[in-house]
Motif scaffolding. Sequence first.
Motif, mmCIF file in Angstrom:
data_model
loop_
_atom_site.group_PDB
_atom_site.id
_atom_site.type_symbol
_atom_site.label_atom_id
_atom_site.label_comp_id
_atom_site.label_asym_id
_atom_site.label_seq_id
_atom_site.Cartn_x
_atom_site.Cartn_y
_atom_site.Cartn_z
ATOM 1 N N LEU A 14 0.790 -1.245 0.000
ATOM 2 C CA LEU A 14 0.000 0.000 0.000
ATOM 3 C C LEU A 14 0.824 1.299 0.000
ATOM 4 C CD1 LEU A 14 -3.015 -0.904 2.364
ATOM 5 C CD2 LEU A 14 -2.888 -0.959 -0.134
ATOM 6 N N HIS A 15 2.079 1.250 -0.451
ATOM 7 C CA HIS A 15 2.884 2.482 -0.411
ATOM 8 C C HIS A 15 3.983 2.405 -1.469
ATOM 9 C CE1 HIS A 15 5.232 5.425 2.508
ATOM 10 N NE2 HIS A 15 5.361 5.778 1.227
ATOM 11 N N THR A 16 3.802 3.127 -2.575
ATOM 12 C CA THR A 16 4.813 3.150 -3.647
ATOM 13 C C THR A 16 4.882 4.553 -4.279
ATOM 14 O OG1 THR A 16 3.327 2.590 -5.491
ATOM 15 C CG2 THR A 16 4.265 0.741 -4.249
ATOM 16 N N ASP A 46 2.151 8.798 -4.437
ATOM 17 C CA ASP A 46 3.161 9.828 -4.658
ATOM 18 C C ASP A 46 3.000 10.967 -3.666
ATOM 19 O OD1 ASP A 46 4.996 9.151 -6.793
ATOM 20 O OD2 ASP A 46 3.191 8.927 -8.014
ATOM 21 N N HIS A 47 4.111 11.647 -3.393
ATOM 22 C CA HIS A 47 4.077 12.762 -2.453
ATOM 23 C C HIS A 47 3.212 13.905 -3.014
ATOM 24 C CE1 HIS A 47 7.355 11.110 0.003
ATOM 25 N NE2 HIS A 47 7.979 10.826 -1.121
ATOM 26 N N ASP A 48 2.175 14.270 -2.272
ATOM 27 C CA ASP A 48 1.383 15.480 -2.540
ATOM 28 C C ASP A 48 0.860 15.592 -3.968
ATOM 29 O OD1 ASP A 48 2.069 16.389 0.139
ATOM 30 O OD2 ASP A 48 4.071 16.761 -0.666
ATOM 31 N N MET A 71 -2.055 8.793 -2.072
ATOM 32 C CA MET A 71 -1.098 9.904 -2.021
ATOM 33 C C MET A 71 -0.397 9.838 -0.659
ATOM 34 S SD MET A 71 -2.064 13.939 -2.447
ATOM 35 C CE MET A 71 -2.992 14.200 -0.932
ATOM 36 N N GLU A 72 0.815 10.346 -0.596
ATOM 37 C CA GLU A 72 1.484 10.513 0.700
ATOM 38 C C GLU A 72 1.584 12.017 0.923
ATOM 39 O OE1 GLU A 72 5.430 8.815 1.005
ATOM 40 O OE2 GLU A 72 5.408 8.885 3.192
ATOM 41 N N MET A 73 0.775 12.505 1.839
ATOM 42 C CA MET A 73 0.687 13.948 2.054
ATOM 43 C C MET A 73 1.754 14.389 3.048
ATOM 44 S SD MET A 73 -2.715 15.956 3.252
ATOM 45 C CE MET A 73 -2.865 17.720 3.090
ATOM 46 N N VAL A 82 5.847 14.694 9.209
ATOM 47 C CA VAL A 82 4.944 13.552 9.403
ATOM 48 C C VAL A 82 4.271 13.253 8.069
ATOM 49 C CG1 VAL A 82 2.876 12.733 10.623
ATOM 50 C CG2 VAL A 82 4.523 14.188 11.829
ATOM 51 N N HIS A 83 4.451 12.047 7.587
ATOM 52 C CA HIS A 83 3.866 11.683 6.292
ATOM 53 C C HIS A 83 2.532 10.973 6.497
ATOM 54 C CE1 HIS A 83 7.828 12.023 3.819
ATOM 55 N NE2 HIS A 83 7.355 13.167 4.239
ATOM 56 N N LEU A 84 1.545 11.415 5.742
ATOM 57 C CA LEU A 84 0.193 10.894 5.884
ATOM 58 C C LEU A 84 -0.228 10.192 4.594
ATOM 59 C CD1 LEU A 84 -2.216 10.900 7.883
ATOM 60 C CD2 LEU A 84 -3.078 12.887 6.622
ATOM 61 N N ALA A 197 2.098 7.251 7.861
ATOM 62 C CA ALA A 197 3.198 6.535 7.209
ATOM 63 C C ALA A 197 4.388 6.407 8.153
ATOM 64 C CB ALA A 197 3.633 7.278 5.949
ATOM 65 N N HIS A 198 5.029 5.239 8.112
ATOM 66 C CA HIS A 198 6.251 4.983 8.905
ATOM 67 C C HIS A 198 6.358 5.868 10.154
ATOM 68 C CE1 HIS A 198 7.576 8.437 6.533
ATOM 69 N NE2 HIS A 198 7.467 7.746 5.427
ATOM 70 N N PRO A 199 5.436 5.696 11.121
ATOM 71 C CA PRO A 199 5.439 6.602 12.289
ATOM 72 C C PRO A 199 6.457 6.215 13.359
ATOM 73 C CG PRO A 199 3.418 5.269 12.206
ATOM 74 C CD PRO A 199 4.356 4.710 11.183
ATOM 75 N N SER A 254 6.007 -1.379 1.224
ATOM 76 C CA SER A 254 7.425 -1.293 0.865
ATOM 77 C C SER A 254 7.973 0.128 0.848
ATOM 78 C CB SER A 254 7.636 -1.903 -0.520
ATOM 79 O OG SER A 254 6.980 -1.133 -1.514
ATOM 80 N N ASP A 255 7.148 1.126 0.447
ATOM 81 C CA ASP A 255 7.645 2.484 0.179
ATOM 82 C C ASP A 255 8.659 2.435 -0.972
ATOM 83 O OD1 ASP A 255 7.892 5.211 0.443
ATOM 84 O OD2 ASP A 255 8.683 5.170 2.488
ATOM 85 N N TYR A 256 8.278 1.702 -2.007
ATOM 86 C CA TYR A 256 9.124 1.525 -3.203
ATOM 87 C C TYR A 256 9.355 2.859 -3.913
ATOM 88 C CZ TYR A 256 10.224 -0.512 -7.861
ATOM 89 O OH TYR A 256 10.794 -0.867 -9.055
HETATM 90 FE FE FE Z 1 7.391 8.940 3.623
#
Ligand code: FE
Length: 296
Positions: A14-16, A46-48, A71-73, A82-84, A197-199, A254-256
């Motif tokens: 759930l994270h690429t 993707d970021h934002d 999205m990763e906000m 802090v990534h959301l 994300a990865h807290p 993974s945060d690929y």
């Molecule tokens: Fe992140």
Amino acid sequence: MPEVAAAFRGPIDLHTHSSASDGTETPYNVVRSASEAGLGTLALTDHDSTAGWPSASEAARDYELTLIPGMEMSTRLEYTSVHLLSYLFDPVDAALLAETEKIRDARLTRARQIVDRISADYDLTWEDVVAQTEEGATVGRPHIADALVAKGYVPTRSDAFEGILHWRAGYFQPHYAPTPLRGVELVVAAGGVPVLAHPGIGPRERVIPEKNLAALVDAGLFGLEIDHRQNSPEGKQRLRELAATFGLAITGSSDYHGEGKANRLGENTTRPEVLEALIERASGWQPVYGAVTRTL
Ligand code: FE
Ligand code: AMP
Ligand code: FE
Ligand code: ZN
């Protein structure tokens, strides 16, 4: 009439990231790589930015994968970034769009400022960074890192992060980002499902304070990304306690970033029951079911 039931398959990542932000593969190719890696479901986060959604959706159909558009906000709690992760929200929700545009603008200004500082000591120009960035992509330190690699100052992106781009080197600068609470509120209002994300990066005591987490839960936080390679063992343990206390879902991903980072697709995964609950919670957008299961 035969009924067509949409279903997702595992494994679930759930994270690429794609070249719509700081991944090295196009959104289409991230989905293709996920198929080659044997995944059944993946989220593009993707970021934002949601710029990768259309071509990732096309690839999900071509490769018969389920895509969870996301999205990763970028948000910020005082000095901590802090990534959301946010899933299945309405990509044209006016308030969320306005905020992500503001963050992308701030990232651009900040990247130029970092490059200005670096250029006092190294032969690096803004054009070198632009040359490493896909048109319209969310700009970040990874693109500056790639320019430093292209110039021969460091062998890899990761070396740039450990050296010139590390805050200790003195060129670093933060950028504007809303508070995590504002982020959760915006995502929920857009029908989406937010996950921290990865807290658990760093030592146990640096995990998000319980009172801040409680406020996020009240605002609709769905889960914590605990199974992620950057969460420390102590951080993971503390996060599992917090998830139990607050009734939060646990995700793994993974945060690929393609070749930009060592993280491999599917190295951590999310349980199907968790994804089912996530989809149930969402009201802003639908998963793309590239493979449709036909029942009776
Ligand atoms: Fe992140
Ligand atoms: P920024 O958001 O501009 O401060 O840059 C931090 C981002 O760089 C994070 O989202 C990381 O995931 C990303 N990143 C990509 N590749 C790497 C790498 N090799 N080492 C560290 N961070 C990386
Ligand atoms: Fe990234
Ligand atoms: Zn990420």
